[in-house]
Write a protein that holds these residues in place. Structure first.
Motif, PDB file in Angstrom:
ATOM      1  N   THR A 123      -8.474   1.865  -3.590  1.00  0.00           N
ATOM      2  CA  THR A 123      -8.011   2.355  -4.864  1.00  0.00           C
ATOM      3  C   THR A 123      -6.512   2.401  -4.970  1.00  0.00           C
ATOM      4  N   HIS A 124      -6.161   2.980  -6.114  1.00  0.00           N
ATOM      5  CA  HIS A 124      -4.794   3.013  -6.599  1.00  0.00           C
ATOM      6  C   HIS A 124      -4.187   4.011  -5.587  1.00  0.00           C
ATOM      7  N   PRO A 140      -0.932   0.919   0.255  1.00  0.00           N
ATOM      8  CA  PRO A 140       0.160   1.262   1.025  1.00  0.00           C
ATOM      9  C   PRO A 140       1.352   1.286   0.369  1.00  0.00           C
ATOM     10  N   TRP A 141       2.366   1.924   0.889  1.00  0.00           N
ATOM     11  CA  TRP A 141       3.821   2.020   0.275  1.00  0.00           C
ATOM     12  C   TRP A 141       4.743   1.374   1.722  1.00  0.00           C
ATOM     13  N   MET A 169       0.940  -3.649  -2.992  1.00  0.00           N
ATOM     14  CA  MET A 169       1.355  -2.362  -2.763  1.00  0.00           C
ATOM     15  C   MET A 169       1.144  -1.178  -3.724  1.00  0.00           C
ATOM     16  N   GLY A 170       1.035  -0.140  -3.338  1.00  0.00           N
ATOM     17  CA  GLY A 170       0.889   1.059  -4.240  1.00  0.00           C
ATOM     18  C   GLY A 170       2.318   1.727  -4.585  1.00  0.00           C
TER      19      GLY A 170
END
Length: 109
Positions: A47-48, A52-53, A80-81
């Motif tokens: 999900t949003h 990963p960051w 990527m988030g």
């Protein structure tokens, strides 16, 4: 053979204590876990909130809108988030492009 990754199934140990495994190969490459090697039910749904960051170091905050937009789009397209911006010392030769940390210009970027 599909391998479950849980507390009862330890990860393979590296072939040697050094990074990269030395001349005999193996090493930490044997620790690679792929999407196919883990039972899908062990992972939460994507999900949003679970994307990963990455840390993103800004050397002297020598950045501009065009390149920031380009790179953030690439991160998003890769799944990527978000990014955690870390402004650090500058790069020699780019002093004229430095943006003062938390200045109105920096915040606008």
């Amino acid at each position: 053979m599909q391998r479950r990754c849980n507390r009862e199934t330890p990860l393979p140990q590296p072939a040697s204590a050094g990074l990269g495994g030395g001349a005999g190969g193996g090493g930490y490459n044997s620790l690679m876990i792929t999407k196919e090697s883990v039972e899908p039910s062990l992972w939460p749904p994507m999900t949003h909130e679970t994307r990963p960051w990455a840390y993103w170091w800004w050397m002297g905050s020598a950045v501009d809108e065009e390149n920031l937009t380009h790179e953030l789009t690439r991160y998003k397209d890769a799944g990527m988030g978000g990014v955690h911006i870390i402004p650090i010392y500058g790069a020699k030769g780019f002093e004229k492009r430095f943006v003062q940390y938390l200045s109105p210009r920096w915040l606008a970027l």
